[in-house]
Every structure is written in structure tokens, then in C-alpha cells.
Write an enzyme that holds these catalytic residues in place. Sequence first.
Site, PDB file in Angstrom:
ATOM      1  N   LYS A  25       0.818  -1.232   0.000  1.00 36.17           N
ATOM      2  CA  LYS A  25       0.000   0.000   0.000  1.00 36.17           C
ATOM      3  C   LYS A  25       0.843   1.268   0.000  1.00 36.17           C
ATOM      4  O   LYS A  25       0.500   2.248  -0.647  1.00 36.17           O
ATOM      5  CB  LYS A  25      -0.949   0.027   1.183  1.00 36.17           C
ATOM      6  N   GLU A  70      -5.150  -5.508  -5.292  1.00 39.72           N
ATOM      7  CA  GLU A  70      -6.344  -5.663  -4.448  1.00 39.72           C
ATOM      8  C   GLU A  70      -5.981  -5.793  -2.967  1.00 39.72           C
ATOM      9  O   GLU A  70      -6.650  -5.235  -2.099  1.00 39.72           O
ATOM     10  CB  GLU A  70      -7.124  -6.908  -4.899  1.00 39.72           C
ATOM     11  N   VAL A  76      -5.368  -2.758   0.023  1.00 42.76           N
ATOM     12  CA  VAL A  76      -6.382  -2.066   0.825  1.00 42.76           C
ATOM     13  C   VAL A  76      -7.356  -3.082   1.413  1.00 42.76           C
ATOM     14  O   VAL A  76      -7.927  -3.895   0.688  1.00 42.76           O
ATOM     15  CB  VAL A  76      -7.183  -1.058  -0.037  1.00 42.76           C
ATOM     16  N   GLY A 132      -7.128  -5.846   3.141  1.00 45.91           N
ATOM     17  CA  GLY A 132      -6.790  -7.271   3.104  1.00 45.91           C
ATOM     18  C   GLY A 132      -7.686  -8.164   2.281  1.00 45.91           C
ATOM     19  O   GLY A 132      -7.597  -8.187   1.054  1.00 45.91           O
ATOM     20  N   GLY A 151       0.003 -10.190  18.072  1.00 51.68           N
ATOM     21  CA  GLY A 151       0.645 -10.102  16.758  1.00 51.68           C
ATOM     22  C   GLY A 151      -0.021  -9.096  15.833  1.00 51.68           C
ATOM     23  O   GLY A 151       0.291  -9.038  14.651  1.00 51.68           O
ATOM     24  N   GLU A 197       2.986  -3.832  15.837  1.00 54.32           N
ATOM     25  CA  GLU A 197       4.440  -3.972  15.894  1.00 54.32           C
ATOM     26  C   GLU A 197       4.986  -3.269  17.134  1.00 54.32           C
ATOM     27  O   GLU A 197       4.274  -2.517  17.790  1.00 54.32           O
ATOM     28  CB  GLU A 197       5.028  -3.354  14.624  1.00 54.32           C
ATOM     29  N   ASP A 203      -0.982   4.206   8.013  1.00 51.45           N
ATOM     30  CA  ASP A 203      -1.444   3.038   7.255  1.00 51.45           C
ATOM     31  C   ASP A 203      -2.794   3.328   6.592  1.00 51.45           C
ATOM     32  O   ASP A 203      -2.989   3.074   5.403  1.00 51.45           O
ATOM     33  CB  ASP A 203      -1.549   1.849   8.225  1.00 51.45           C
ATOM     34  N   LYS A 229      -3.966   3.824   2.472  1.00 52.96           N
ATOM     35  CA  LYS A 229      -5.076   3.057   1.890  1.00 52.96           C
ATOM     36  C   LYS A 229      -6.154   3.994   1.346  1.00 52.96           C
ATOM     37  O   LYS A 229      -6.737   3.749   0.285  1.00 52.96           O
ATOM     38  CB  LYS A 229      -5.649   2.103   2.937  1.00 52.96           C
ATOM     39  N   GLY A 247      -4.047 -10.463   7.929  1.00 60.19           N
ATOM     40  CA  GLY A 247      -3.942 -11.899   8.136  1.00 60.19           C
ATOM     41  C   GLY A 247      -3.427 -12.573   6.885  1.00 60.19           C
ATOM     42  O   GLY A 247      -3.744 -12.165   5.769  1.00 60.19           O
TER      43      GLY A 247
END
Lengths: 418, 418
Positions: A107, A131, A134, A136, A189, A192, A203, A207, A304
Site C-alpha cells: 500500500k 487488491e 487495501v 486485506g 501479533g 508492531e 497506514d 489506503k 492476516g
Amino acid sequence: MEKEVNIAVLGLGVVASGLIENLAMAKDKTRQQTGMRLSITKVMVRSKEKRRAQAEKYQLAFTTEMNEILEDPTIDIVVELIGGTSDAKRWITQALQQKKHVVTANKDLIAQFGNELTAIAKDNDVSLLYEASVAGGIPILQNLNTNFIADEITGIQGILNGTSNFMLTQMAEKEISYDEALETAQAAGFAESDPTNDVDGWDAVYKLMILVRLALGKNLSLNDIEMQGIREITQSDITYAQNFGYQIKLLAQAEKKAEKIHASVTPVLISQEHPIALVKNEMNGVFVESKFIGSSMFYGPGAGASPTAASVLTDILRIAQSKESNDPALQMCSSDLPQGELIRKGPTLNYFVLTNCKVDIKDFLVKHQVNPLMIQQGIENDEVAFITERLSETEKKSLKGQVKQVSNIKQILSIWED
Amino acid sequence: MEKEVNIAVLGLGVVASGLIENLAMAKDKTRQQTGMRLSITKVMVRSKEKRRAQAEKYQLAFTTEMNEILEDPTIDIVVELIGGTSDAKRWITQALQQKKHVVTANKDLIAQFGNELTAIAKDNDVSLLYEASVAGGIPILQNLNTNFIADEITGIQGILNGTSNFMLTQMAEKEISYDEALETAQAAGFAESDPTNDVDGWDAVYKLMILVRLALGKNLSLNDIEMQGIREITQSDITYAQNFGYQIKLLAQAEKKAEKIHASVTPVLISQEHPIALVKNEMNGVFVESKFIGSSMFYGPGAGASPTAASVLTDILRIAQSKESNDPALQMCSSDLPQGELIRKGPTLNYFVLTNCKVDIKDFLVKHQVNPLMIQQGIENDEVAFITERLSETEKKSLKGQVKQVSNIKQILSIWED
């Protein structure tokens, strides 16, 4: 007749491993459905040694040299899953110039250099699809491209960052603090060790830049997007908001009025009755407002390995199918969109929290000709929370100045209305 | 180079008028985006006289004879918006045999004769598309066809009938009775004078049959789908459910286990926290569970002239674009899917309402080894509502027999869990 499609993957992180696994599971099904045999013929890694077990399990050929991929004429599609904007940009450019189609989930790169890379793809008559960059596993880009061709999109809103949404949901449901929510997200998880990218809004801004191109047909620069993260959101904000009937969400939004755009990524209050308020934890949701359809929402996992890899795989299949029917190379949007002209945000309802308020706040607001819609005595003794009627940015600033004289301002957020 | 695409429309009801209007508004945009000029060259109506004003406004050529359309070689696409399964079936068949592509919004027809018509379309190398037949403005069929090719769908659930959903929402929000909700729906134009089709589940069952073909790859017959409508849902059911933390929704659902299917359209209790619980009033939502992506939801208007017409227009554009690139004719699914083998419904949590209960219900349930998860004293004095743990259909039947001996059973519904 079966057709071979040969894929090279750059990187072997979480999403790449997910792609390798999904592809192994889906091999028979995709062959049946499309008559095509997809194979990962090369994987570029930094060190071959570390990955020996994975290489053997999936019978992968590793390389540490990009040239081995660029110079291999059997490779049709290069899938970039390295991230970052330096190596990734160079390698994607080289791959496109070698007439290889490219699929990426990157992204940052597409937000900043999508136009340039799309132009290179077009010049070389190959496809560049992204695809997975943005939201997932949500096929939002393809939906914008296919189902709104004739329609006219007037606004788009999204919960695009799973990490911050996970944290805000945990704060609301477990009644924990921002710091505890961050620790939980890190332990799960989802965040970060340096969470800046997620919690400060970067982020989601990247997007949103991509979404605005496809949905509203305009380019925005980073500076065009109002950005505020969630670091200042407290547990008590969430409680006040809930008592008023709202959830606090980090919302990415853009609206178009007379060809001008307002775009922002900010924490806002959203009615608990709105579908987007039920986008919880690491899930993402994108809400589209358009002239013909009205309101649409696309909901699914925002991150994921497996969902993101599923979006990558869909792009691969689209390229493979269009290749077969000799369509012109697919692009997700034009490389020469106009730069978006900006407008200011329209009036919004507002949420205020004051401490040490020296006056009766209701009387004070009415005296200053602001109609308070709801007032709550604070959780802490000296706090008061309230919701104002719709105010323009100027009116809000003026109110802010006035209440500052009689109290400390702890929080101001806008309320998002559909 | 601009390409002409000529369309004939059968019928001039609400959706057809919406299509004519949307197309007029979108003419320039579609021309820009696709390089194609779409024109409605003929409209078939029962009486030309009645529609003169509309004809003049949009410069439409009317006909009362299907043959004028069938024999016109300039017509590429026939859009069937007449409804019903008799004339519509004959005319679609004739159009396909004349090598004309067909777009329809006719769910009854496609649910019952989709395979037969798709086979005819294939034989004649033309397309048969019907996005608007399920969930109005939501592009669910195309999403199932494109974004889940490699993935494996294990279950699909939907709020597919806007009328019943509008009524249940109004009952919940306005605290009105079933009869009052029906009157409101009729006054708002959401329900017909005979509401059977909507409130008894027929409409949703037809849509579910179409979804099951595309999502799970199986044919179901009408009798394969458990069906129960909303006529027996009372205001007090909705209140009990809300107190327990649920909404009552008419849910269409199908799940696949080891290639066998269970499918139903029934009123169920859904957690207020689930995104599908926020699908309100005339809106629709389709929830998809799949191996790679996990949970996805597609949300939007389930009916209405403009949204439904938008789906029809998307189908038209897909055909126009595929025609141009000489792809094989598009079909939404194979015409020779296997008939689905059925399995029984798995265990569910259950909601009971009893009247005239002669025993302490908690003791009674525990004595009969059923764990009551929640119990509510009734709104009416002699009522009691409770939720049981998960029971198989056999266990539920047995419990029903037992409580019948000590009370009257007023209501039993299943609880749907994600």
C-alpha cells in the site's frame, strides 16, 4: 486445454507463505474452474539456507537474485510481497519492463507511486494489480472498478486499519486503557513494537489515497489528508461515547462535492446503530455512498496471511484469465488522474470533554448560542462531556476559544453521520 | 472508436423506469469509461397509449409485439423486467435462440428454470446474467463468481427479503404489532396487498436457491429448503429477544458439510453484536463464510428502482465489454450442477416462550437435563421465556413434548450463531 501460468514471488513473509499454502490447497479447484495450472516457479529470499524446510515442503525453487526472475522468460506474473518503497519499486519497475504482470499488496508503494508504476505497466502492455493493498481480504478495489462504472460515488468511508480498530474494540469491551490495549495487540501479533504506522493513521492514509483514486477519480497527496491518530483516546472517552450512543472508531473518509474533495483519517464518534460501528477488532469495513445504489458496505478481514493471500490469488487469476482472452492489460485505475482540489470539512456534531469547568456548562453553551444536544456529568468528578449541534470548523474553533476561558479542554472529536 | 450497444427492455414497471433514468444519467460517464454507447432502442409494453409521456421524455420506441424485438438484428441485449415465469420464460428463451444476450432481475424464474435457460444461452453462445435477482443493489453474484474462485465457501447467510426485514425492524424500533408493521410496509410501498410472497419466505427461498448454486455449487429444489415465515412473530417475541441480547431476523442460510447441504429460510435470533443484526429495514446483507477469507459481508439496498436498475446496468456493461473482447459468453454458473444431498440442521441454541406454565421452569428444565442459559419472567403475567443450550432437532422435539405436558408453547425459534 490446460494452460500453464508461472509465478515468481518476491519475499517469503507471512502473506507469501499464506499464498503458497492457499495455492497448494486450491490447485485442483482453480484448474477445474479456470482450466489453468498456476505454479510458483521461483521465490526470491534473502537467504536460501534459513528456508530449506519450507522449500522442500512445497517444492519451491529459491533464488537470491532478482535477475534470475527477470531473465526467466517462462515467468508470467511477479508477486511482490517484500514491502517498503525502495527495492520493491525498483523490482516492480524492472519486472514490468520485462513484460511481466505484477501483483502487489504494497500500500505504501501504490499510494505514493501507483500512477508512475501504472504508466510503466501500460507502456509495456502488462497488468499491475493490488487488491490486497487495501482492506486485506475485502475485494473492495475490484468492486469499485466493476460495480460502480455507471454509478457515481459521492463518498467513501472505511475502517481500514485493523490494529487500531482492534485496540479501540478491546478498550470498549474489556474496559482497558490505551496502553493495555496496545500491549494486547502486540501480544496478539496485531501491532508492531513501534506502532506508529497503525496508531497515528499512516497506514489508513495510504489506503485512503488508493481508495480515493478508484472511487472518486482523483489523486491526493499525503498532505491533502487531515490525519489524527488514536493515541489521545482514553478509556473514559470510550465510556462517554457509549453513554451517548456512539462508538469511537478511527475512520478514513473522503467525500466529493462539485468535484472537490475532503479527506481525513481521524478518530470519530459513530452511532452504535450504524453498520460500520459493528466492524470490530481486526476486521475492516468500507462503506460506499453512490447516486444509484445509495449505501453499500463491504466487510471482511483487513489483514492476516490467508485473507490477504486470497486477494493476491484473485488478482493472479484475473490476470491469467484476461491473458487468455487477449484483453488489454488490466489496470486498477488510470495513470493520469487529476490532482484533487480540496474543500473544507462540512459542519459536524461535536463531542467535547472539559475538566475544571468553572461554570454551568449548559447555561454557558446556550449563552454562546451553541445548542448542547446531550450533557454527561464526568466519570472523574471535575469532568463534563457534551455533544454540540452541527458546527462549522470556524464555529468549532470559536467555541473552543470560549470554553478554554472557563475550563481545560481534554478532548474534542467530531461525530460522523451517514 | 465508439461502439453501439442496443438494448430492448421488456416491461416498464418500477425497475425498468429506474433503468431508463439511470442510463440517461450515466450515458456520458459510461461512454467515457468504456468507449461504448448504450441505447435503449425498444421497450415492450402492454399498451402504448398509457405510456406516451414517458416515451417522449426519454425518446423511447414502444412496441407491444415481442417479434419486433426478436426480429430486429440491431438489438444486442434483451432486458427482461416483466416478472412471472410464463411469458418471461418464453420470451427469454426466444431471445437467447435469436442470439441475443439476456439480463433479468427475475428471481422466481431463475431459481426454478435457471439451469435450463443457462443451457440454452450456452448453446447459442450468448450470455444470461441476473445480478439484480438476488439482493437488489448488492453485487453478490458477481462477487461469488470472481472473488471466491480459488476459495471454498462453507456457508452463506443472508437477509434477502427487504419487506419482512422492514417489518421486523419497525416492530422492534416502534414497538408496534405485526399487523401494524404490515400496514406501515404497505403504506410505504414495501409490501403488496397480498404479502404472502414476502412474509412467508417464498421470496427469500428463491433467492437462496440462486445463491446456493453460485456459492456452494449445488442445485436445490424448493422442497429441500426448510421454510417458515414471520407471521407468528409477535411484538413480545421481539422484546424478549432484545432483553436476551438478540434481534429477530428472517434469515436465509445454507451450509455445506462434506458436500452435503442444509438450507433454510426461518426467523431466528441473531446476536445484537453480529454485523448482520444491523441490517435494518429494507436493507439486505449477505454473509459469506469461506476457508481462505473467513467472514465477509456484502451490504446494501435489497430493492428499490435505482439500486436494482444499477445491478441490471452492471450486467449490461459486463456483457458489452466481454462482447467487445470476444470472450466466451458470460454465464453466472454452470447449467449442470449436481443436485444437493441434504443433511439435517446441526444443534442450535433455542428460544422458547411458554404460557400457563404450571411448574418452576428452571427446576423442570434441569430435571430434564436441559441447561437453561437465560430465563425471563414474561411480559404477560403467565408467560416465561428462556434460552436453552445447544440441542439437536431430536433433543428439541423431545423437550417440546415434555414442556407441553406442563404448559402451552407459544413460540420456539432457533438462535443463529456465526
